[in-house]
Motif scaffolding. Structure first.
Motif, PDB file in Angstrom:
ATOM      1  N   GLY A   1       0.970  -1.170  -0.114  1.00 25.88           N
ATOM      2  CA  GLY A   1       0.115  -0.048  -0.057  1.00 25.88           C
ATOM      3  C   GLY A   1       0.733   1.172  -0.052  1.00 25.88           C
ATOM      4  O   GLY A   1       0.419   2.341  -0.601  1.00 25.88           O
ATOM      5  N   LYS A   2       1.958   1.343   0.740  1.00 24.84           N
ATOM      6  CA  LYS A   2       3.018   2.335   0.640  1.00 24.84           C
ATOM      7  C   LYS A   2       3.432   2.654  -0.690  1.00 24.84           C
ATOM      8  O   LYS A   2       3.599   3.708  -1.216  1.00 24.84           O
TER       9      LYS A   2
ATOM     10  N   TYR B   1       0.566   4.105  -2.612  1.00 32.11           N
ATOM     11  CA  TYR B   1       0.305   5.463  -2.126  1.00 32.11           C
ATOM     12  C   TYR B   1       1.360   6.346  -2.802  1.00 32.11           C
ATOM     13  O   TYR B   1       0.903   7.628  -3.061  1.00 32.11           O
ATOM     14  N   SER B   2       2.662   5.972  -2.768  1.00 36.66           N
ATOM     15  CA  SER B   2       3.626   6.983  -3.389  1.00 36.66           C
ATOM     16  C   SER B   2       3.451   7.252  -4.772  1.00 36.66           C
ATOM     17  O   SER B   2       3.587   8.633  -5.287  1.00 36.66           O
TER      18      SER B   2
ATOM     19  N   CYS C   1      -0.759   8.625  -4.799  1.00 40.40           N
ATOM     20  CA  CYS C   1      -1.539   9.883  -3.732  1.00 40.40           C
ATOM     21  C   CYS C   1      -0.799  10.902  -3.332  1.00 40.40           C
ATOM     22  O   CYS C   1      -1.031  11.916  -2.753  1.00 40.40           O
ATOM     23  N   ALA C   2       0.816  10.642  -3.294  1.00 38.88           N
ATOM     24  CA  ALA C   2       1.713  11.404  -2.512  1.00 38.88           C
ATOM     25  C   ALA C   2       2.014  12.851  -3.142  1.00 38.88           C
ATOM     26  O   ALA C   2       2.154  13.744  -2.513  1.00 38.88           O
TER      27      ALA C   2
ATOM     28  N   HIS D   1      -1.160  14.268  -1.123  1.00 43.68           N
ATOM     29  CA  HIS D   1      -1.113  14.213   0.349  1.00 43.68           C
ATOM     30  C   HIS D   1       0.193  14.259   0.935  1.00 43.68           C
ATOM     31  O   HIS D   1       0.396  14.293   2.080  1.00 43.68           O
TER      32      HIS D   1
ATOM     33  N   LEU E   1       2.520  11.760   4.261  1.00 42.91           N
ATOM     34  CA  LEU E   1       1.362  11.855   4.478  1.00 42.91           C
ATOM     35  C   LEU E   1       0.790  13.221   5.284  1.00 42.91           C
ATOM     36  O   LEU E   1      -0.025  13.308   5.947  1.00 42.91           O
TER      37      LEU E   1
ATOM     38  N   TYR F   1      -6.930  -0.513  -3.380  1.00 40.56           N
ATOM     39  CA  TYR F   1      -7.453   0.550  -2.566  1.00 40.56           C
ATOM     40  C   TYR F   1      -7.314  -0.220  -1.151  1.00 40.56           C
ATOM     41  O   TYR F   1      -6.845   0.598  -0.022  1.00 40.56           O
TER      42      TYR F   1
ATOM     43  N   ILE G   1      -3.678   0.283   0.284  1.00 41.99           N
ATOM     44  CA  ILE G   1      -3.502   1.731   0.539  1.00 41.99           C
ATOM     45  C   ILE G   1      -4.142   2.008   1.986  1.00 41.99           C
ATOM     46  O   ILE G   1      -3.546   2.688   2.649  1.00 41.99           O
TER      47      ILE G   1
ATOM     48  N   LEU H   1      -2.410   3.273   5.244  1.00 42.79           N
ATOM     49  CA  LEU H   1      -2.947   4.450   6.104  1.00 42.79           C
ATOM     50  C   LEU H   1      -3.302   4.177   7.560  1.00 42.79           C
ATOM     51  O   LEU H   1      -2.924   4.996   8.476  1.00 42.79           O
TER      52      LEU H   1
END
Length: 412
Positions: free
Chosen positions: A313-314, A317-318, A321-322, A325, A329, A376, A379, A383
């Motif tokens: 998930g990290k 995310y990178s 999403c990064a 966000h 984070l 998802y 991720i 979180l």
């Protein structure tokens, strides 16, 4: 803090004067505003007077900041803009929710409190489903605030102007909208009336400031001093009077949690925000102008996750999403996804299932729902792990995290 120089002790006043004198003056500072912002005209007016008061020559660049993509303008893009096309950005919105502490930007004191409000049109006559409909701009803080409310239908619009228009035309009972957009709409439609109330949410309070890049950071003290002067002699109030939020809305925001606003705003770009607390039904979710029903019922239970999927998930995310966000984070152009604003120690305003369902339905903002359900979920595991939840032996699935109504308090 607003202090005029004649109230500062003599030694401090002398030091302040020497400090200002040591800042190299810049010829023809280039000032940008955000394209399409409803406050752009006001931002230019304020900037002209502020820079004149500071004795800094300035010109305005019309297209210094690009429109960005559907997920907004990142700090990297803003840093590049301030290194190449602009020296200062006027009308930069800041809030308490995200901490852009890794940014190269410097910020002035605020010159206008410009928060999100709830509006209704007393002359409109919503019928049928519209009576239970709240309009909000897609992928913005307005949507984030609106979906915190229970048992409503959400009308997602593509612009703040269309959001206000939905209320004016009776397509929605009310709207959550950035207050400058209400002012701009009334300027374009002088006969239109709205009642304005506070949008009670930690995501509602914003201020407009000047943002400086590394090349012009030394100008910040001179701009703050000019803002103080304009504030003390009443000129700032005169320029912003028509844009000032109603007293009842400001009072209710301040009463919400005085400690939250004690130290002033922190950086967050106003054009986009993401995480939502309510559970969104998947039906009709892909249409930005369509209707999304807020669901209030779901099974309970905090879902388990394993370390491997949190690690995966990290990575996801990178890449996805990064940008908005932040790599840590911390929040950049969207809210922080770690810490008390996201996962408080108690009394959470988000649920685990609500965050997952919103994320899987509406994110990333440039292509909602483009990932697999399990991605998802991974991720979401990251979180939770980042907010103190401990991995277990069972892998989190999309179904069990979607069903969770457990409040998103910080893990122990």
């Amino acid at each position: 803090m607003n202090h005029s120089l004649n109230r500062i002790p003599a030694a401090s006043a002398l030091a302040a004067c020497l400090a200002l004198a040591s800042v190299p003056s810049m010829a023809n500072v280039k000032v940008c505003t955000f394209p399409g912002s409803p406050s752009a005209a006001l931002d230019q007016t304020i900037a002209r007077d502020v820079f004149a008061q500071a004795g800094i020559p300035a010109t305005f660049v019309k297209h210094g900041i690009g429109d960005g993509d559907d997920d907004g303008v990142s700090l990297k893009e803003l840093d590049r803009t301030l290194a190449r096309d602009c020296d200062v950005i006027a009308g930069f919105p800041r809030s308490t929710i995200a901490d852009a502490s890794n940014s190269k930007l410097q910020f002035s004191r605020g010159y206008l409190r410009a928060g999100y409000v709830s509006i209704e049109a007393p002359d409109a006559n919503p019928q049928g489903a519209a009576k239970n409909t709240v309009a909000a701009m897609y992928a913005s803080p307005a949507q984030l605030i609106a979906v915190q409310q229970q048992s409503i239908t959400l009308d997602l619009e593509n612009t703040s102007a269309l959001t206000v228009d939905a209320v004016a035309k009776g397509h929605a009972q009310r709207a959550i909208v950035w207050y400058p957009a209400v002012v701009a709409y009334r300027l374009a439609h002088p006969q239109q009336r709205f009642t304005v109330a506070a949008a009670r949410s930690p995501y509602a309070d914003w201020q407009l400031v000047f943002a400086f890049g590394t090349r012009t950071a030394a100008l910040r003290e001179r701009i703050d001093a000019a803002l103080d002067t304009l504030s003390n002699d009443g000129r700032l109030l005169a320029m912003t009077r028509d844009w000032t939020m109603p007293a009842n809305a400001i009072a209710e925001i301040s009463a919400d949690d005085p400690a939250r606003y004690r130290d002033g705003p922190r950086a967050l770009h106003a054009s986009r925000a993401v995480v939502q607390p309510a559970l969104l039904a998947a039906a009709n979710a892909n249409g930005a102008g369509g209707f999304v029903k807020i669901a209030a019922d779901a099974a309970s239970g905090a879902p388990s996750f394993d370390q491997a999927q949190a690690t995966h998930g990290k990575m996801l995310y990178s890449s996805a999403c990064a940008k908005c966000h932040g790599a840590q984070l911390q929040g950049v152009t969207a809210p922080a996804l770690q810490g008390p604003a996201f996962a408080p120690a108690s009394n959470a305003h988000l649920t685990i299932g609500g965050v997952y369902t919103y994320m899987a339905t509406n994110m990333p903002a440039d292509k909602p729902g483009k990932m697999k359900d399990q991605d998802y979920a991974d991720i979401m595991a990251f979180l939770l792990y980042s907010n103190g939840y401990r991995p277990g032996g069972a892998k989190m699935t999309a179904d069990n995290v979607r069903a969770s109504t457990t409040p998103l308090n910080a893990g122990k």
